[in-house]
Each structure stands twice: as C-alpha cells, then as structure tokens.
Enzyme design. Structure first.
Site, PDB file in Angstrom:
ATOM      1  CB  SER A 108      -0.873   0.026   1.254  1.00 13.39           C
ATOM      2  OG  SER A 108      -0.116   0.475   2.364  1.00 13.39           O
ATOM      3  CG  ASP A 109       1.744   5.810  -1.021  1.00 13.31           C
ATOM      4  OD1 ASP A 109       2.688   5.796  -0.206  1.00 13.31           O
ATOM      5  OD2 ASP A 109       1.682   6.644  -1.939  1.00 13.31           O
ATOM      6  CD1 TRP A 110       2.101   7.176   5.881  1.00 14.25           C
ATOM      7  CD2 TRP A 110       4.285   6.781   5.650  1.00 14.25           C
ATOM      8  NE1 TRP A 110       2.692   7.474   7.068  1.00 14.25           N
ATOM      9  CE2 TRP A 110       4.042   7.243   6.960  1.00 14.25           C
ATOM     10  CE3 TRP A 110       5.602   6.480   5.279  1.00 14.25           C
ATOM     11  CZ2 TRP A 110       5.055   7.413   7.899  1.00 14.25           C
ATOM     12  CZ3 TRP A 110       6.610   6.651   6.213  1.00 14.25           C
ATOM     13  CH2 TRP A 110       6.336   7.100   7.500  1.00 14.25           C
TER      14      TRP A 110
END
Ligand code: NOJ
Length: 746
Positions: free
Chosen positions: A285-287
């Site tokens: 995932s992104d942050w």
C-alpha cells in the site's frame, strides 16, 4: 549439418536449458516458501504483511510506536522503511533473528534518483530520451543503496502526469505513455539488474497504481475520474511495461479512481494486475493508504479498511496498522479466507528467498562494500554525464551559447548560484556521514571550468521568494562590469515533490524582475531555470538571450552546467512534457483530440476550440529542445504505401548535421490514425532514435511500423487495429514536423 543450423540448434537448446533452470529455481523457491509456511502461525503470517517506518526519518505522518523491537521479535513485522546504512539495517536484522522463525526483514526506501550520488530528478533525466543513461543511473543508485543495507526501492514512479501544478510531476517521466513505458522498463532493469538476488541490486516498485498522476486540479492525493479508455491507453501502459520488465513489487495509490480508492480497488489489483497481467510479485500500500479509505468514505472503520484492501489484492500494509490490528479477527470471523492471507504471504516470502536473505540475512550489510561503493569515483562521473544530457536548451539567440574564452569577465548572479543542497531536488536520500561537500554547486562547477584569465563575479540579487529587491543594485553593478551575465533562478527544491502542489507555477518572487533589471545593462543574459516542474516564465521566454532549463541535476549539477555552458557537451535533451504559457491552459498535452471545431482558424470564433485570450499551444511543446548545431531532415521513404493487417512497413529518413558542432538529435516518429471507431489523437509518439552526427555528416535511419504501433483500445478495451489511412510524421518535436507521408492499412 551446416554451421548455421548447428548454431541455431545450440541457441534453441541453450534457451530451453536456461528457461528450465529458471523454472527449477522458481520451483525450489516455491517449495521453500511452502515449507516455511507450514511452520508459521496465522499471527506470524499476518506479521509478514506489515511494514513499519523506522525512526531514522519519516516520509509520511508518523505513528509513535515505542515497541517496534518487541513486535519484530514476536514476528509481527515483515518490513521496515526509511532505514539505511549497514549499521542500522544490521541492527534491526539482528532483532529479527531473535524471532521464533528468524524470518529476515525487508528494508525499503525511496531511492528515487540516487542514493549518495544524486542523479537528476526523474523528470529531468527523462529529457535525455536515453534509455542506457537512465538504466545506468538506476543501476548506480541500486549499487550504492544495496551496499547501504537496502533491499527495495519505492521507485520508479511511472505515473503519467499532464498537470504541472501537481508537485509529483518531478518524479515521473512526463506526459507520454510510449516514452513513459520505455523509461519505466529501463529504470526497473537498472534497479533490479539481471536477476533477483544480485548483491548490488534492489527490488524495484512501480508506483502508484493507478492513475495518481491525474489528480483533479493537480492537487496531491486528490480524486481521479477518468474513462476506462484513457486509463488503458495512457495511464496503464508504463505499469504494464514495468511488469513485463519483471518489476518485483507494485505500490498502490492514495487516490480514488472513479469513486473507488486504488488501495481497495479489486479491478486494478486483482483483475488487471494479478489477473490479466499475471504479476507475480507483491503489492504494497502507500503510506497509510489502507486506513485512509475511512476518510475516502468507502469503509466505516479500520476493520472494514483491512477487509477491503486485502480482498482487493493489497499484500502489504505500509504504516496504517489496519492489517496488524484487524486481519486476525477478519480471518477468525470468516470475512477473509485464509487462502487470501496465504497468497499475500507467499508473494512476500518468495521475494525474501529470491533476495537470498534466508541464506544470509546480513547479505546486504557489508560495511567494507558500503565504503567502497559510496566512494566509487565512477559514480559521480556517470552522474555528471547524465546531468549534462538532462539540460534542455530552450532559447539561444544569436548563438550566444556555447561560451568561449573571449568572455573575460562573467557575472554569475542569482539566489541559486551558490546553493548546495538545492541542486539535489526533492526525494534525495540523507545518507549518514556524507557531508554536503560532495555536491558540486553551480558556482564551484563554473569556477573549475574557467581558465586563469577569466574573472567570475557574483551577486545574489534576491531570494527565491519574497518581494525584497535590496540586492538588485549590487547585481546590476556586477552585471555592468561583465561581458556576459549568467542568471540562476527558479524554485526551491522543496517546492515540488510530494504534497508540493502549487496553483501558481510562475518563477517565484522577484526573480524575473531581477532579469528585467539586469537587461537594462545591455549585457547578454543567459538564464538557468532550476525547478521540479514545467514553470511559467513569459518575461524570461521573451527577453532572455538564452535559456537552459536545468531542473534539479543532482550532486554533479555545477559540473554538468559548466559542461553545457562551454560546449564540452552540446545539449541534446528534449522535453517529455508540455510547458504551458499560463496555468489556464492546464491540463495540456500534445496528443489531444482534434474536436469537431478544431483550433485552426482564429478568425472564425464559432469554428475554434480555443481561448479568447490565449493561444491553445504550449510555450514549449513536448519533444522540443535545441542544440548548438542544426539538423536537416530529408528523403523520407516508405517501403510501401499499403500494408495488410499483421504486416509492417519501414520508414527511412536522412538526417544531416548542418551546423558547426558535433551533436545528437532525437528524431521523433508520430502517427495519426485518420478515422477510428474511437477518435484518435492528432498525433501519437510511436518511436524515436537518438543519433550523433559530426558537422556535415548525414545518417539514414529507419523505423519499422507494425501492428503494435497501429493498435489502440477500442470500445470493448480490445487492443485492435482498424483499416484505413494513417499519417506518418517525422519531426524534431511534436510541433516541429519536418516530413510527412501517408499509408493505408488494408
Ligand atoms: C508516500 C509516497 O506517496 C510514496 O511514493 C512513497 O514511496 C511512500 N510515501 C514512502 O515514503
């Protein structure tokens, strides 16, 4: 048996031997993964799906978590990000070795354009249209970063971007899917090397899946609303190219796409990526993007967020802790089948095995190698070459450039002349123990290049932003004493990058006023424009004598700029993105549709898809860039004017260097499918060649045009060709078409 036949036979045998070797290797990795998974508890499996930030630095909103070590020892963490250096990474790996199954940690970091040696920002490097150079810069970044204990870079960013207000435009390869796809593949190959597990390589991560670059209004993290046709035709191809190049991982994205957050988007991750494209790596995932689905409004709480993301195919949760806190319950409550967890964990463990971390968890933590690679003199030398190839010559009135030794006094003016760290641009890496003396400022670079008889004078003139003009008088006085002025202006390095969107993309502050003031001296002024995005600079474009767009060139900026100013390198770069005349023209790109009332006739306002107050054309178009020499295009020949489906034709053209300097030209091939069941753009880049010519020299080059270049996604998203006429255009830019012909697909 004749020799040719024997060679072919040997080739076939060797290819099939190699592919069966690869299959066996893959099989044995899979067997190892299976054996390990038999030993793992559900909690330990879920642990592999969590990635935490180390406290060394943060690239997102941090979660205070005092018990990282305890969680690693309990097998609850699979990966750390933002942790570099052999000492630090070895320290954490030792902690992981205290866990029950001793599963090594993966260390990830945004090694976007270099590690210690900083290369030009990716958008600048894309201006080189030079795949070997681009691959080499990623290779060197990988060599240094892997020597610093890192296994995995969150790069390349392959998002197509057509809105320079978006701060992250600096991180990609510009507006075009064809060029963007080649660059995506080159960067993946450069980072990853020949095969997984080479000690000088990193796993790459193509991001952000998908369509993040089309954030509405250029506002970072904003929604994206687009047709499937545009998605497939423009925004997905660089991801497909990265997958085809063997990219190890993919990062999903902050944005929603047509109302569904990318992180929880089954169509993107399960159907396209893991389904149609058969991607075998893992998705991170992104942050915090798993938890951010609550803000999006697609889920009610973290429990639903984890359910949505894992179901959609997101294998690892970066920093949100939704997986950590909810997956166990989700499995126990039969919301998430164990098979989904197993699939994700299998993908992650496979990479850890491929990297060789189970054989030696400290494989990438060798302090001697770290010292050797961080001090490898070949790296800055390569960075200097690539930086010179990234500088775009936008204007050169009366052949002011290149400078020669006749200028005895040179004024070097502007707020960026003596700046050091600014040259690195956004997404540089803070490598422990490296002092900023490693970066060559513009002042230093020019000083080194001048001979003893030349005087170099300095004045700052003004700041990057703000209204203060107190320094103007001194700058004018310095300019008046000189034979030529070089003015270095632009953005600050942190004005572009993540969360750096701007509604005003003009050159900030009073910097263009400073140019105006300097021009009153009557001295010729060369302007260096530094920045991470296409900016708007009307006054400079019209009044400066010469303009070099230098972007952010990295640790060798000063040397590379001097190389170009003095003609040691004749600029060859071409823009991979359109430069607007005004923010009002955005989004702007060369491959637009003609419309029913095309903007061709200014006099008839009803037949004109245009603005009343401004041209529709950009200030500098896609593919534009000057050289110190000139090139003539002649003798376009098509091998045939009619081809059947499945056949190809060859277009050849002769390029002659008609100027005084040796130089490189990027010869561009554009096609236009005249009539389509879906309207086709006015032109699309389909190929290019970068060639080098001595003064007076000619070369004939050819392009092969086959099915692939003639196809597009039809209404049913099928990749098809349709019979009919095509225009074929060969040019020095998307607007500077030098030769044109037609052919027919029967
Ligand atoms: C957020 C950014 O969008 C992404 O590109 C980056 O890799 C992560 N933060 C980690 O720093």
């Amino acid at each position: 048996m004749n020799i040719r036949f024997t060679i072919i036979l040997l080739l076939i045998l060797s290819v099939s031997f190699q592919s069966s070797l690869a299959q066996n290797k893959r099989k044995s990795v899979d067997q190892k993964v299976d054996s390990l998974m038999l030993l793992m508890t559900l909690e330990e499996k879920i642990g592999q799906m969590n990635q935490y930030n180390d406290d060394q630095s943060a690239t997102g909103p941090e979660t205070i978590d005092p018990d990282k070590a305890g969680q690693i020892i309990r097998g609850e963490v699979g990966s750390l990000l933002n942790c570099n250096g052999t000492v630090r990474t070895a320290g954490w790996q030792k902690v992981a070795m205290q866990s029950r199954l001793k599963i090594p940690l993966l260390f990830g970091q945004d090694v976007v354009h270099g590690y210690k040696t900083t290369f030009p920002i990716p958008l600048a490097e894309a201006c080189s249209w030079d795949m070997e150079a681009i691959e080499l810069s990623a290779r060197i970044a990988a060599t240094e970063a892997s020597a610093g204990g890192i296994h995995w870079t969150f790069a390349p960013m392959v998002d197509i971007a057509r809105d320079p207000r978006w701060g992250r435009v600096m991180e990609g390869a510009g507006e075009d899917p064809y060029l963007g796809s080649l660059i995506a593949a080159a960067r993946v190959k450069g980072f990853q090397g020949d095969q997984p597990g080479e000690v000088n390589s990193l796993m790459a991560c193509a991001k952000h899946f998908a369509a993040y670059g089309a954030a509405i209004g250029g506002r970072d993290y904003n929604s994206v609303d687009m047709s499937n046709r545009l998605l497939w035709e423009v925004y997905l191809p660089p991801f497909k190219a990265a997958v085809d190049a063997g990219v190890a991982t993919i990062m999903n994205s902050f944005n929603d796409l047509n109302g569904i957050p990318a992180t929880g988007n089954q169509y993107l991750q399960r159907e396209i990526l893991k389904g149609k494209w058969n991607f075998s790596g893992f998705v991170v995932s992104d942050w915090g993007s798993v938890g951010e689905m609550i803000n999006h409004g697609s889920v009610a709480d973290e429990y639903e967020a984890a359910l949505s993301a894992v179901t959609a195919g997101c294998d690892m949760d970066m920093e949100s802790r939704c997986y950590k806190n909810n997956l166990l319950r989700l499995v126990k409550e039969n919301k998430v089948p164990l098979a989904l967890i197993d699939e994700a964990v299998r993908r992650i463990l496979r990479k850890k095995f491929e990297l060789g971390l189970f054989d030696d968890p400290f494989k990438y933590c060798n302090p001697e190698r770290e010292q050797k690679e961080l001090n490898n003199p070949a790296h800055p030398a390569a960075a200097r070459k690539i930086a010179a190839r990234s500088i775009v010559l936008l204007k050169n009135q009366d052949h002011l450039l290149p400078l020669d030794n006749s200028y005895k006094t040179i004024a070097f003016i502007g707020p960026l002349v003596k700046a050091v760290k600014q040259n690195k641009g956004f997404w540089d890496v803070e490598v422990q123990g490296v002092d900023s003396g490693f970066i060559v400022s513009q002042w230093e670079g020019l000083k080194r290049r001048l001979d003893a008889g030349t005087n170099l004078l300095y004045a700052k003139g003004c700041n990057i932003d703000g209204n203060n003009k107190d320094g103007f008088d001194e700058a004018i006085a310095v300019a008046a004493k000189s034979d030529v002025v070089i003015l270095s202006i632009g953005e600050r390095r942190d004005m572009s990058g993540e969360a750096k969107s701007r509604s005003n993309i003009c050159i900030p502050g009073v910097q263009e006023d400073l140019l105006k003031a300097l021009l009153t001296t009557g001295k010729p002024v060369i302007v260096l424009i530094n920045g991470g995005r296409p900016m708007v600079f009307d006054y400079t474009a019209e009044h400066a004598n010469a303009i070099l767009y230098t972007w952010w060139l990295g640790s060798e900026a000063g040397n590379a700029i001097a190389d170009v100013l003095f003609g040691d390198y004749n600029p060859s770069a071409k823009l991979p993105i359109s430069f607007p005349r005004s923010v009002g023209q955005i989004p702007i790109y060369y491959s637009y549709f003609n419309t029913g009332r095309p903007a061709t006739d200014d006099s008839n306002r009803f037949y004109n898809s245009s603005y009343n107050d401004l041209s529709i054309y950009p200030r500098y178009e896609f593919g534009f860039g000057l050289s110190y020499t000139s090139f003539a295009y002649s003798n376009l020949q098509l091998s045939t004017k009619k081809i059947k489906a499945g056949e190809s034709l060859t277009a050849s053209v002769t390029i002659t260097n008609t100027g005084k300097y040796e130089g490189e030209e990027i010869v561009q091939l554009y096609l236009k499918d005249k009539v389509g069941s879906i309207v086709r753009p006015v032109k699309e880049l389909k190929d290019f060649k970068k060639i080098s010519l001595k003064p007076g020299e000619s070369k004939t080059i050819s392009f092969i045009i086959g099915k692939e270049k003639l196809s597009f996604f039809n209404q049913n998203l099928e990749w098809v060709t349709e019979p009919g006429e095509f225009s074929l255009m060969i040019g020095a830019s998307s607007a500077d078409i030098r030769l044109e012909d037609r052919f027919e697909l029967l």
